[in-house]
Write a protein that holds these residues in place. Structure first.
Motif, PDB file in Angstrom:
ATOM      1  N   SER A   1      44.495 113.340  27.774  1.00  0.00           N
ATOM      2  CA  SER A   1      43.702 113.811  26.639  1.00  0.00           C
ATOM      3  C   SER A   1      44.589 113.986  25.422  1.00  0.00           C
ATOM      4  CB  SER A   1      43.039 115.148  27.004  1.00  0.00           C
ATOM      5  OG  SER A   1      42.310 115.660  25.920  1.00  0.00           O
TER       6      SER A   1
ATOM      7  N   TRP B   1      42.190 118.061  21.408  1.00  0.00           N
ATOM      8  CA  TRP B   1      41.016 118.481  22.179  1.00  0.00           C
ATOM      9  C   TRP B   1      41.372 118.749  23.655  1.00  0.00           C
ATOM     10  CZ3 TRP B   1      40.550 113.305  20.143  1.00  0.00           C
ATOM     11  CH2 TRP B   1      40.620 112.274  21.086  1.00  0.00           C
ATOM     12  N   CYS B   2      42.660 118.946  23.904  1.00  0.00           N
ATOM     13  CA  CYS B   2      43.104 119.415  25.210  1.00  0.00           C
ATOM     14  C   CYS B   2      43.282 120.927  25.104  1.00  0.00           C
ATOM     15  CB  CYS B   2      44.421 118.749  25.595  1.00  0.00           C
ATOM     16  SG  CYS B   2      45.023 119.187  27.238  1.00  0.00           S
TER      17      CYS B   2
ATOM     18  N   THR C   1      48.564 110.787  24.782  1.00  0.00           N
ATOM     19  CA  THR C   1      47.491 111.414  25.565  1.00  0.00           C
ATOM     20  C   THR C   1      47.987 112.051  26.872  1.00  0.00           C
ATOM     21  OG1 THR C   1      46.725 109.553  26.946  1.00  0.00           O
ATOM     22  CG2 THR C   1      45.886 109.646  24.678  1.00  0.00           C
TER      23      THR C   1
ATOM     24  N   ASN D   1      37.261 114.670  29.596  1.00  0.00           N
ATOM     25  CA  ASN D   1      37.421 114.536  28.156  1.00  0.00           C
ATOM     26  C   ASN D   1      36.126 114.818  27.406  1.00  0.00           C
ATOM     27  OD1 ASN D   1      40.144 113.431  26.930  1.00  0.00           O
ATOM     28  ND2 ASN D   1      39.956 112.517  28.967  1.00  0.00           N
ATOM     29  N   ARG D   2      35.007 114.427  27.968  1.00  0.00           N
ATOM     30  CA  ARG D   2      33.720 114.721  27.312  1.00  0.00           C
ATOM     31  C   ARG D   2      33.510 116.231  27.224  1.00  0.00           C
ATOM     32  NH1 ARG D   2      30.870 110.370  26.096  1.00  0.00           N
ATOM     33  NH2 ARG D   2      31.009 108.463  27.340  1.00  0.00           N
TER      34      ARG D   2
ATOM     35  N   SER E   1      35.916 118.530  27.182  1.00  0.00           N
ATOM     36  CA  SER E   1      36.880 119.054  26.211  1.00  0.00           C
ATOM     37  C   SER E   1      36.445 118.748  24.782  1.00  0.00           C
ATOM     38  CB  SER E   1      38.263 118.448  26.468  1.00  0.00           C
ATOM     39  OG  SER E   1      38.745 118.806  27.740  1.00  0.00           O
ATOM     40  N   TRP E   2      35.939 117.536  24.568  1.00  0.00           N
ATOM     41  CA  TRP E   2      35.477 117.125  23.247  1.00  0.00           C
ATOM     42  C   TRP E   2      34.298 117.994  22.794  1.00  0.00           C
ATOM     43  CZ3 TRP E   2      37.141 114.343  19.282  1.00  0.00           C
ATOM     44  CH2 TRP E   2      36.229 113.857  18.338  1.00  0.00           C
TER      45      TRP E   2
ATOM     46  N   LEU F   1      38.037 106.816  24.798  1.00  0.00           N
ATOM     47  CA  LEU F   1      37.568 106.720  26.175  1.00  0.00           C
ATOM     48  C   LEU F   1      37.700 105.288  26.700  1.00  0.00           C
ATOM     49  CD1 LEU F   1      34.326 108.920  26.178  1.00  0.00           C
ATOM     50  CD2 LEU F   1      36.621 109.547  26.956  1.00  0.00           C
TER      51      LEU F   1
END
Length: 246
Positions: free
Chosen positions: A44, A48-49, A97, A148-149, A151-152, A172
């Motif tokens: 990530s 946004w991590c 990332t 990731n979704r 976290s986003w 992604l």
């Protein structure tokens, strides 16, 4: 074989495991090896991590290794055995990332290096196994996309606006492409873990797959300006329009 339930972040469970191992050791044979293989991963971008994700990786990948190693170390010292810590090439090089994951694996390697020097006087070998990207549950494409979704979705709106949904979608896609290139032959890693445990004269560091070993050897000697160019190839190929205050 005796299987024990063990959470490496739980002091009580680790102490319980040590107690059970001691009960099963014969008087003439001590504990020969501990292999620290528990690990989690996050792929990530830093913005946004979440801090919680950083903490979770450190808890499992670093403090978990320290906790288990320290708990079993007296038994290993008495047998002049060995500690094998499964780190990663991400602990030598930080890819885009993979910052959070690389931090944890760099710390794991640093711990192993220090312990190796300190344990030499007891004839205890401390070894790291440092694989590249392999197809395992922690590199599952669906798992990483869902992570990731989430976290986003929890990222502040102003940060998401700076990146844009188009960039996140490109991220992604880029991540999925790299994960699909992961090597499927996990036995390469297992073979070297086995060698680290059984070899009379083990190496201090193992890098599975000879091509990966050569590539990492070359990268080690590149100046930062050139290695950055190599690693930037893994970045998302997308334009980001950042709003600037006038």
């Amino acid at each position: 074989m005796k299987v024990l339930q063990l959470d490496v972040t739980d002091d009580w469970q680790v102490r319980g495991a040590v107690k059970q191992v001691k009960q099963r050791l014969s008087e003439d044979k001590g504990l020969w090896a501990v292999v620290n293989n528990a690990g989690i991963a996050v792929c990530s971008e830093i913005e946004w991590c979440s801090v919680i994700q950083f903490q979770q990786l450190m808890d499992v990948n670093v403090i978990g290794v320290v906790r288990v190693t320290k708990a079993f170390l007296p038994l290993i010292r008495h047998s002049q055995g060995r500690i094998i810590n499964v780190a990663s090439l991400a602990g030598r090089f930080t890819f885009p990332t993979f910052s959070a994951y690389s931090m944890s694996k760099k710390a794991c390697i640093a711990f192993s290096d220090g312990l190796r020097l300190e344990m030499a006087k007891f004839n205890v070998n401390v070894i790291t196994v440092e694989p590249g990207l392999y197809r395992t549950p922690i590199t599952s494409e669906d798992y990483l996309i869902n992570l990731n979704r989430k976290s986003w979705a929890e990222t502040p709106t102003e940060i998401k606006n700076d990146y844009g949904e188009e960039y996140f979608d490109a991220f992604l896609k880029n991540m999925s492409e790299h994960v699909r290139r992961a090597r499927s032959n996990v036995s390469e890693v297992i073979d070297q873990m086995e060698e680290a445990v059984t070899s009379k004269y083990p190496y201090s560091r193992y890098v599975p797959y000879w091509v990966t070993y050569i590539r990492t050897s070359i990268l080690t000697y590149l100046p930062t300006s050139l290695s950055d160019k190599v690693f930037k190839r893994y970045c998302v190929k997308a334009d980001v329009s950042v709003k600037k205050q006038s």
